[in-house]
Design an enzyme around this catalytic site. Structure first.
Site, short mmCIF file in Angstrom:
data_model
loop_
_atom_site.label_atom_id
_atom_site.label_comp_id
_atom_site.label_asym_id
_atom_site.label_seq_id
_atom_site.Cartn_x
_atom_site.Cartn_y
_atom_site.Cartn_z
N LYS A 94 -3.41 8.12 -8.15
CA LYS A 94 -3.69 7.54 -6.82
C LYS A 94 -4.70 6.40 -6.94
O LYS A 94 -5.08 5.79 -5.96
CB LYS A 94 -4.24 8.60 -5.87
CG LYS A 94 -3.27 9.67 -5.48
CD LYS A 94 -3.68 10.39 -4.20
CE LYS A 94 -4.85 11.29 -4.34
NZ LYS A 94 -5.11 12.11 -3.14
N LYS B 245 -7.83 6.90 -7.73
CA LYS B 245 -9.09 7.41 -7.17
C LYS B 245 -9.88 8.10 -8.27
O LYS B 245 -9.34 8.89 -9.02
CB LYS B 245 -8.80 8.44 -6.06
CG LYS B 245 -8.46 7.84 -4.71
CD LYS B 245 -8.49 8.93 -3.63
CE LYS B 245 -8.94 8.35 -2.32
NZ LYS B 245 -9.03 9.34 -1.25
N1 C2G Z 1 -10.00 12.22 6.73
C1 C2G Z 1 -10.35 12.26 8.07
N2 C2G Z 1 -11.48 11.63 8.47
C2 C2G Z 1 -12.26 10.97 7.59
C3 C2G Z 1 -11.92 10.94 6.23
C4 C2G Z 1 -10.77 11.58 5.80
O1 C2G Z 1 -9.64 12.86 8.89
N3 C2G Z 1 -13.38 10.35 8.06
C5 C2G Z 1 -8.76 12.90 6.31
C6 C2G Z 1 -7.74 11.94 5.74
O2 C2G Z 1 -7.02 11.30 6.79
C7 C2G Z 1 -6.86 12.87 4.92
C8 C2G Z 1 -7.86 13.92 4.44
O3 C2G Z 1 -9.04 13.79 5.25
O4 C2G Z 1 -5.90 13.50 5.77
C9 C2G Z 1 -8.22 13.77 2.98
O5 C2G Z 1 -8.62 12.43 2.75
P1 C2G Z 1 -8.76 11.97 1.21
O6 C2G Z 1 -9.56 12.96 0.49
O7 C2G Z 1 -9.16 10.54 1.23
O8 C2G Z 1 -7.28 12.15 0.69
P2 C2G Z 1 -6.18 11.00 0.46
O9 C2G Z 1 -6.62 10.08 -0.58
O10 C2G Z 1 -5.84 10.47 1.79
O11 C2G Z 1 -4.99 11.86 -0.18
O12 C2G Z 1 -0.55 13.39 -0.69
C10 C2G Z 1 -1.55 13.00 0.23
C11 C2G Z 1 -2.77 12.51 -0.48
O13 C2G Z 1 -3.22 13.43 -1.45
C12 C2G Z 1 -3.87 12.23 0.54
#
Ligand code: C2G
Length: 138
Positions: free
Chosen positions: A44, A46
Site C-alpha cells: 500500500k 505505507k
Molecule cells: N479513518 C477515519 N477517520 C480518520 C482516520 C481514519 O474514519 N480521521 C478511517 C479510514 O477511513 C479507514 C480506517 O479509519 O476506514 C483505517 O484507516 P487507515 O489505517 O488509514 O487504513 P487505510 O490505509 O485506509 O487502509 O483494504 C482497505 C485498506 O486496508 C484501508
C-alpha cells in the site's frame, strides 16, 4: 447475528479509529477488524510506526472490536465476507465507491471520516514541533 467487517492499517491508534469502530459496531452484534500486515502495508506504500502484531494488539483492546484478523491482500474481502458470514462491510468515506462490487455479497457502507486527525498528521506534527493535536498549530 449481524457481523460487520472493516479493514485498515490503524497505525498510531486515535479517536478517529475509535469513532469508526463505535459506529460500525452499533450496526450489528459483532465487529471484525482486518488489520493490514506489514507486508501488505508495503504494497500500500505505507510504513507504519507500529508492527502488525502491535497494531493488532491495540485494535483488539478496543471495546468495540470483537475479533482481529490479518489483511494480507486487496482481494481477500469477498472470501472473508463468505467465511465470516458478514452482513455489512464498512469503511471510511475516503474509500467511497472503491468497494461497491462487494454489495452483491453484503451491505457496503462508507462512513464519514473524523476530521482533523490521521496517523500521518500525528507523525508530521511530532516531526515539526511536537505541538499536541488539541492545540491549533501556528
Ligand atoms: N479513518 C477515519 N477517520 C480518520 C482516520 C481514519 O474514519 N480521521 C478511517 C479510514 O477511513 C479507514 C480506517 O479509519 O476506514 C483505517 O484507516 P487507515 O489505517 O488509514 O487504513 P487505510 O490505509 O485506509 O487502509 O483494504 C482497505 C485498506 O486496508 C484501508
Amino acid at each position: 447475528m449481524k457481523t460487520i467487517i472493516t479493514y485498515g492499517t490503524f497505525d498510531l491508534f486515535h479517536y478517529g479509529h475509535v469513532r469508526l469502530f463505535k459506529r460500525l459496531r452499533a450496526m450489528g452484534d459483532k465487529l471484525i477488524v482486518a488489520v493490514s500486515t506489514d507486508e501488505f502495508n508495503a504494497l500500500k506504500g505505507k510504513a507504519a510506526f507500529f508492527s502488525y502484531l502491535q497494531r493488532a494488539e491495540i485494535v483488539e483492546a478496543c471495546q468495540y472490536v470483537d475479533m482481529v484478523i490479518p489483511e494480507t491482500h486487496w482481494g481477500q474481502k469477498a472470501k472473508d465476507i463468505c467465511k465470516y458470514d458478514i452482513s455489512t462491510f464498512g469503511i471510511g468515506d475516503d474509500w467511497k465507491g472503491e468497494f461497491d462490487e462487494l454489495s452483491v455479497l453484503c451491505d457496503v457502507v462508507y462512513l464519514g471520516r473524523t476530521g482533523e486527525i490521521s496517523s500521518t498528521e500525528i507523525k508530521n506534527s511530532l516531526a515539526d514541533n511536537g505541538a499536541p493535536a488539541n492545540e491549533t498549530r501556528k
